[in-house]
Design an enzyme around this catalytic site. Structure first.
Site, PDB file in Angstrom:
ATOM      1  CB  SER A  72      -0.904   0.030   1.225  1.00  0.00           C
ATOM      2  OG  SER A  72      -2.154  -0.478   0.880  1.00  0.00           O
ATOM      3  CE  LYS A  75      -3.645   0.713  -1.789  1.00  0.00           C
ATOM      4  NZ  LYS A  75      -4.044  -0.095  -0.662  1.00  0.00           N
ATOM      5  CE1 TYR A 196      -3.551  -0.975  -5.619  1.00  0.00           C
ATOM      6  CE2 TYR A 196      -4.076  -3.316  -5.671  1.00  0.00           C
ATOM      7  CZ  TYR A 196      -3.891  -2.147  -4.951  1.00  0.00           C
ATOM      8  OH  TYR A 196      -4.043  -2.142  -3.579  1.00  0.00           O
ATOM      9  CE1 TYR A 248      -3.531  -0.378   4.911  1.00  0.00           C
ATOM     10  CE2 TYR A 248      -1.819  -0.627   6.585  1.00  0.00           C
ATOM     11  CZ  TYR A 248      -2.266  -0.780   5.277  1.00  0.00           C
ATOM     12  OH  TYR A 248      -1.454  -1.341   4.347  1.00  0.00           O
ATOM     13  CB  VAL A 266      -0.310  -5.805   4.197  1.00  0.00           C
ATOM     14  CG1 VAL A 266      -1.651  -5.238   4.579  1.00  0.00           C
ATOM     15  CG2 VAL A 266      -0.179  -6.022   2.729  1.00  0.00           C
TER      16      VAL A 266
HETATM   17  N1  GLU Z   1      -1.520  -5.163  -2.603  1.00  0.00           N
HETATM   18  C1  GLU Z   1      -2.232  -5.096  -1.377  1.00  0.00           C
HETATM   19  C2  GLU Z   1      -3.736  -5.172  -1.614  1.00  0.00           C
HETATM   20  O1  GLU Z   1      -4.255  -4.546  -2.470  1.00  0.00           O
HETATM   21  C3  GLU Z   1      -1.861  -3.865  -0.672  1.00  0.00           C
HETATM   22  C4  GLU Z   1      -2.492  -3.859   0.680  1.00  0.00           C
HETATM   23  C5  GLU Z   1      -1.811  -2.999   1.676  1.00  0.00           C
HETATM   24  O2  GLU Z   1      -0.608  -2.971   1.734  1.00  0.00           O
HETATM   25  O3  GLU Z   1      -2.587  -2.383   2.440  1.00  0.00           O
HETATM   26  O4  GLU Z   1      -4.411  -5.894  -0.941  1.00  0.00           O
END
Ligand code: GLU
Length: 611
Positions: A72, A75, A196, A248, A266
């Site tokens: 994440s 992002k 993605y 989060y 994560v």
């Molecule tokens: N690639 C992970 C997903 O989309 C990223 C999640 C994360 O790191 O929060 O579930």
């Protein structure tokens, strides 16, 4: 590239990070994420911390070079890139900026059918889809390239993690289809998701994260490579959304406790960026119920609370942006003035003011400067603003400065900028003024700017600056109080010397065997490096230290054509025997001149040290 790991003496921050690392290594709480099968293979005991300062110094401790996937964390960077590549209008039309209150992978959109923000999966997939509209599947490679520029070296995709998530990523597929139903995602779902999943699977280390964070902290300029990787607009917006939604479901607690814009993933990484100060990267794969790395979180909390790094903490004092403030009466330029010129400058010292500015000039600093300028106004005719120690000026600060200076210029005050280094971003920010707009002039060294202000004040108040006008021997400062007979005897011992502009009249290190009385023209005393120590004109002596020293301590150059009378020390010794009283006057005059110079030097030290 400098790194704390290379240094011999341990730096205080390195010691602190090592202590955090030792203490938090003992915390085995949290679990390694398993919902992407490949992530379950991470070594739960890995733990690395890295801090990169905005001037490019890297601190590292523990497993700071162990690779893991961005997940994440990607992002935040994709949002910045979308703002720059696709443009804010389109991005901001499609993705909101409100915290969601839902889990990061929630299959729910806001009331307007837009994702809540770009830090949750729905928002991130929306940003990726906008980027794919520009370059399709090729965007995957372009994003990896862009991340690499944030990190300052080539990053690679972890193909196993990419495949692992592609095979198991149905939840993200559901989100993508929901986005397509609402027209947010326009392209091919699988193509967008491949990009993605790829961006999430880019491998980094804690060190990389710290450099990427420092790039955000440094207005989008990578402090190691100097490359502008993202615009300051995109960086500010990204940091905003990281602040409200980067961590989060504990985003609120994070801002409250740590107060540094951050994003976690994560896989166990956390990237945190404190504008203008530092970038922090941590890696430890055990994550808590909210999805944040347990040890990473504790490291960030410890760093922030120990050093008071909360972004809402008040830092600095606006007043420190004026490093020194003085008038031309107390600190003069290195041009030695004739007595009548000195009298004008002493009587009108408050007409010429120098403000030496320092640091990064922000709204608050310049607001303070504008009030200081207003206080000076009643007597002010010439203002020198020195920028030698200024690193940057914000747009808001520029506006305020324009306002303050426009007011002065309309009241007839002449303003000069000094110390703006060529080719710097500061020069670019001040270009409007330096081009002569607003009646401001740019004169490179501070000393010349002060000299200019002195000249203008003397001229305005009726003084003359005819430096070529010849003087007679009786006007020489060193020869005051000598009788006519003594002067004529001395004149008989002197030889006329003519120099062209650019001639070196005295060389540093040469034996000091004579002194020169300047009859007309201008000479400068300089160190061999070119630094000007003094500029002298008719009526003044150069090389007079020969009366005390055996070697020349500086070069003397003719700035214009110069006529001098040279007196050898040998002849002066003879004169001394014939006219002991006159020779005593000469030595007393020399002592007086030196004492005046000392007073001026002390004034300078006082003016500069009293801030
Ligand atoms: N690639 C992970 C997903 O989309 C990223 C999640 C994360 O790191 O929060 O579930």
């Amino acid at each position: 590239m400098v790194s704390a790991q290379d240094s011999v003496v341990e730096l205080p921050l390195a010691r602190f990070l090592a202590r955090c690392h030792a203490e938090f290594s003992a915390d085995h709480s949290g679990e390694v994420a398993t919902y992407i099968p490949e992530l379950a293979l991470a070594n739960p005991s890995d733990f690395g911390i890295a801090v990169t300062t905005v001037d490019g110094f890297v601190y590292e401790v523990g497993d700071s070079n162990v690779a893991f996937t961005l997940q994440s964390i990607s992002k935040a960077f994709v949002f910045a890139l979308a703002l720059d590549i696709v443009g804010p209008d389109r991005v901001e039309a499609v993705v909101g900026v409100e915290p969601s209150g839902d889990a990061f992978n929630s299959i729910r959109l806001g009331a307007d059918n837009r994702p809540f923000n770009a830090m949750v999966n729905a928002g991130a997939i929306a940003c990726t889809s906008l980027l794919c509209e520009i370059e399709g599947a090729g965007m995957g490679e372009r994003l990896t390239d862009a991340f690499s520029r944030f990190a300052g070296h080539r990053l690679e995709v972890d193909e196993a993690t990419f495949e692992s998530e592609r095979v198991t990523g149905d939840r993200n597929r559901a989100i993508a289809y929901l986005l397509r139903t609402h027209g947010v995602l326009k392209g091919n779902v699988d193509e967008v998701l491949d990009v993605y999943f790829r961006q999430c699977a880019v491998k980094v280390t804690a060190r990389d994260l710290s450099v990427m964070a420092a790039t955000l902290a440094n207005k989008g300029i990578n402090p190691l490579t100097g490359e502008q990787v993202a615009s300051s607009y995109a960086v500010a917006r990204t940091l905003s959304v990281m602040t409200s939604s980067g961590m989060y479901d504990s985003a609120g607690r994070w801002v409250y406790n740590v107060g540094i814009p951050a994003k976690s993933g994560v896989a166990g990484g956390i990237v945190a960026s404190l504008p203008s100060q530092l970038g922090l990267g941590t890696y430890s794969p055990r994550i808590d119920d909210q999805g944040n790395s347990v040890r990473g979180l504790r490291s960030c909390e410890a760093l922030s609370s120990h050093f008071g790094l909360h972004m809402l903490n008040r830092i600095g004092d606006v007043r420190t942006c004026i490093a020194a403030s003085y008038d031309v009466g107390s600190v003069s330029s290195r041009r030695a003035r004739r007595p009548e010129e000195l009298a004008i400058l002493e009587a009108h010292h408050a007409a010429g003011i120098v403000l030496e500015l320092a640091g990064a000039l922000s709204f608050a600093n310049v607001e303070y400067v504008s009030r200081r300028i207003q206080d000076l106004q009643p007597h002010l005719s010439h203002l020198v603003l020195d920028f030698r120690r200024v690193s940057s000026i914000s747009e808001a600060a520029s506006h305020l400065l324009t306002g303050a200076l426009d007011g002065l210029v309309t009241h007839g005050v002449e303003v000069v900028f000094s110390g703006v280094a060529k080719g710097t971003s500061l020069e670019a920010s001040l270009a409007g003024w330096l081009g002569g707009k607003h009646g401001v002039r740019g004169i490179a060294p501070l000393d010349e700017a002060i000299e200019w202000a002195e000249d203008r004040i003397i001229q305005r108040l009726g003084g003359h600056l005819d430096l070529q006008k010849p003087t007679i021997l009786a006007e020489q400062q060193l020869l005051t109080d000598l009788s006519q007979d003594e002067l004529s005897d001395l004149a008989g011992l002197m030889a006329t010397r003519d120099y062209d502009a650019g001639d070196r009249m005295i060389g540093s290190g040469d034996p000091a065997t004579s002194l020169l009385f300047v009859g007309s023209g201008v000479v400068s005393v300089r160190l061999p490096s070119g630094i000007r120590l003094a500029t002298l004109s008719a009526g003044m002596a150069v090389g007079e230290m020969a009366l005390l020293e055996t070697r020349r301590s500086a070069d003397v150059w003719a700035d214009t054509s110069v006529t001098c009378l040279e007196l050898s020390l040998e002849d002066f010794a003879g004169f001394r025997e014939r006219h002991p009283r006159a020779a005593e006057h000469v030595m007393a005059n020399l002592a007086r001149l030196l004492s005046k110079r000392l007073i001026v030097a002390n004034n300078k030290i006082e003016a500069l040290a009293s801030f």
